[in-house]
Design an enzyme around this catalytic site. Sequence first.
Site, PDB file in Angstrom:
ATOM      1  N   THR A  89       5.297 -13.603   2.162  1.00  0.00           N
ATOM      2  CA  THR A  89       5.809 -12.551   3.315  1.00  0.00           C
ATOM      3  C   THR A  89       5.195 -11.357   3.178  1.00  0.00           C
ATOM      4  O   THR A  89       5.056 -10.623   4.102  1.00  0.00           O
ATOM      5  CB  THR A  89       7.575 -12.576   3.081  1.00  0.00           C
ATOM      6  OG1 THR A  89       7.528 -12.040   1.436  1.00  0.00           O
ATOM      7  CG2 THR A  89       7.982 -13.660   3.072  1.00  0.00           C
ATOM      8  N   CYS A 111       0.875  -1.350  -0.128  1.00  0.00           N
ATOM      9  CA  CYS A 111       0.101  -0.020   0.130  1.00  0.00           C
ATOM     10  C   CYS A 111       0.875   1.023   0.078  1.00  0.00           C
ATOM     11  O   CYS A 111       0.567   2.454  -0.717  1.00  0.00           O
ATOM     12  CB  CYS A 111      -0.950  -0.133   1.304  1.00  0.00           C
ATOM     13  SG  CYS A 111      -2.220  -1.369   0.882  1.00  0.00           S
ATOM     14  N   HIS A 167      -0.300  -8.563   1.030  1.00  0.00           N
ATOM     15  CA  HIS A 167      -1.127  -7.611   0.097  1.00  0.00           C
ATOM     16  C   HIS A 167      -0.959  -8.372  -1.004  1.00  0.00           C
ATOM     17  O   HIS A 167      -0.043  -8.657  -1.804  1.00  0.00           O
ATOM     18  CB  HIS A 167      -0.652  -6.502  -0.152  1.00  0.00           C
ATOM     19  CG  HIS A 167      -1.366  -5.376  -1.083  1.00  0.00           C
ATOM     20  ND1 HIS A 167      -1.806  -4.030  -0.711  1.00  0.00           N
ATOM     21  CD2 HIS A 167      -1.825  -5.542  -2.363  1.00  0.00           C
ATOM     22  CE1 HIS A 167      -2.483  -3.626  -1.838  1.00  0.00           C
ATOM     23  NE2 HIS A 167      -2.358  -4.541  -2.696  1.00  0.00           N
ATOM     24  N   ASP A 181      10.598  -6.548  -8.721  1.00  0.00           N
ATOM     25  CA  ASP A 181      10.954  -7.076  -7.347  1.00  0.00           C
ATOM     26  C   ASP A 181      12.132  -6.430  -6.739  1.00  0.00           C
ATOM     27  O   ASP A 181      13.164  -6.524  -7.607  1.00  0.00           O
ATOM     28  CB  ASP A 181      10.589  -8.713  -7.273  1.00  0.00           C
ATOM     29  CG  ASP A 181      10.549  -9.115  -6.087  1.00  0.00           C
ATOM     30  OD1 ASP A 181       9.420  -9.952  -5.617  1.00  0.00           O
ATOM     31  OD2 ASP A 181      11.695  -9.260  -5.218  1.00  0.00           O
ATOM     32  N   HIS A 219      -0.401 -10.310  -4.481  1.00  0.00           N
ATOM     33  CA  HIS A 219       0.271  -9.847  -5.616  1.00  0.00           C
ATOM     34  C   HIS A 219       0.735 -11.135  -6.498  1.00  0.00           C
ATOM     35  O   HIS A 219       0.861 -12.217  -5.959  1.00  0.00           O
ATOM     36  CB  HIS A 219       1.725  -9.155  -4.791  1.00  0.00           C
ATOM     37  CG  HIS A 219       2.467 -10.263  -3.908  1.00  0.00           C
ATOM     38  ND1 HIS A 219       2.014 -10.284  -2.594  1.00  0.00           N
ATOM     39  CD2 HIS A 219       3.434 -11.116  -3.895  1.00  0.00           C
ATOM     40  CE1 HIS A 219       2.749 -11.256  -2.043  1.00  0.00           C
ATOM     41  NE2 HIS A 219       3.731 -11.643  -2.776  1.00  0.00           N
ATOM     42  N   HIS A 279      -6.337  -2.932  -0.925  1.00  0.00           N
ATOM     43  CA  HIS A 279      -5.671  -3.838  -0.116  1.00  0.00           C
ATOM     44  C   HIS A 279      -6.591  -5.236   0.022  1.00  0.00           C
ATOM     45  O   HIS A 279      -7.769  -5.128   0.455  1.00  0.00           O
ATOM     46  CB  HIS A 279      -5.407  -3.303   1.165  1.00  0.00           C
ATOM     47  CG  HIS A 279      -4.651  -4.465   2.161  1.00  0.00           C
ATOM     48  ND1 HIS A 279      -3.445  -4.322   2.072  1.00  0.00           N
ATOM     49  CD2 HIS A 279      -5.286  -5.115   2.978  1.00  0.00           C
ATOM     50  CE1 HIS A 279      -2.957  -5.388   2.827  1.00  0.00           C
ATOM     51  NE2 HIS A 279      -4.034  -5.889   3.600  1.00  0.00           N
TER      52      HIS A 279
HETATM   53  P1  5GP Z   1       6.212 -13.461  -1.283  1.00  0.00           P
HETATM   54  O1  5GP Z   1       7.119 -14.264  -0.767  1.00  0.00           O
HETATM   55  O2  5GP Z   1       5.129 -12.744  -0.175  1.00  0.00           O
HETATM   56  O3  5GP Z   1       5.168 -14.096  -2.400  1.00  0.00           O
HETATM   57  O4  5GP Z   1       6.725 -12.054  -2.109  1.00  0.00           O
HETATM   58  C1  5GP Z   1       7.055 -10.906  -1.734  1.00  0.00           C
HETATM   59  C2  5GP Z   1       8.001 -10.280  -2.700  1.00  0.00           C
HETATM   60  O5  5GP Z   1       7.962  -8.955  -2.476  1.00  0.00           O
HETATM   61  C3  5GP Z   1       9.351 -10.935  -2.695  1.00  0.00           C
HETATM   62  O6  5GP Z   1       9.766 -11.443  -3.806  1.00  0.00           O
HETATM   63  C4  5GP Z   1      10.328  -9.789  -2.154  1.00  0.00           C
HETATM   64  O7  5GP Z   1      11.582  -9.761  -2.936  1.00  0.00           O
HETATM   65  C5  5GP Z   1       9.347  -8.537  -2.598  1.00  0.00           C
HETATM   66  N1  5GP Z   1       9.325  -7.348  -1.882  1.00  0.00           N
HETATM   67  C6  5GP Z   1       9.426  -7.090  -0.376  1.00  0.00           C
HETATM   68  N2  5GP Z   1       9.507  -5.705  -0.003  1.00  0.00           N
HETATM   69  C7  5GP Z   1       9.523  -5.121  -1.458  1.00  0.00           C
HETATM   70  C8  5GP Z   1      10.033  -3.825  -1.411  1.00  0.00           C
HETATM   71  O8  5GP Z   1       9.821  -3.013  -0.449  1.00  0.00           O
HETATM   72  N3  5GP Z   1      10.041  -3.378  -2.823  1.00  0.00           N
HETATM   73  C9  5GP Z   1       9.822  -4.279  -3.951  1.00  0.00           C
HETATM   74  N4  5GP Z   1      10.109  -3.810  -5.077  1.00  0.00           N
HETATM   75  N5  5GP Z   1       9.828  -5.498  -3.592  1.00  0.00           N
HETATM   76  C10 5GP Z   1       9.727  -5.923  -2.267  1.00  0.00           C
HETATM   77 ZN    ZN Z   2      -1.789  -3.266   1.238  1.00  0.00          ZN
END
Ligand code: 5GP
Ligand code: ZN
Length: 113
Positions: free
Chosen positions: A94, A7, A97, A30, A99, A46
Amino acid sequence: MNECIFCKIINGEISSKTVYEDEFVIGFEDINPMAPVHILVIPKYHLSSTESVDSQNSFYISKVFEAIPKISKIKNLDRGYRVVTNTGEDSGQTVKHIHFHILGGKTLDLKMC
Ligand code: 5GP
Ligand code: ZN
């Protein structure tokens, strides 16, 4: 959702490398890429995960999927790509939100889990 980092990316509090944006969706690089092309696509609304999708909000998910082929063209993913979403603890989600990871730019590992 004041504490949600995605967000904060949507409202500009946290910067990101945006590759696509419209009224409903944003796509950005990413921060920790797992493939030569690794884009995150999120709705500007969200929802914590796929577990929160229902008939009231699925419009936003359809907008995400309308954006994906536009992003694939922007990133020249003409050889193909993978779209992944993680939900909950077992998946390693992790950021709470919803994605969608777009992964490409190489021949991807066929092992999906
Ligand atoms: P998940 O593991 O939740 O499926 O993926 C979360 C993704 O968000 C991870 O690949 C991580 O590298 C990415 N990520 C986390 N924090 C940030 C951020 O502040 N900026 C960007 N661009 N990516 C982020
Ligand atoms: Zn959010």
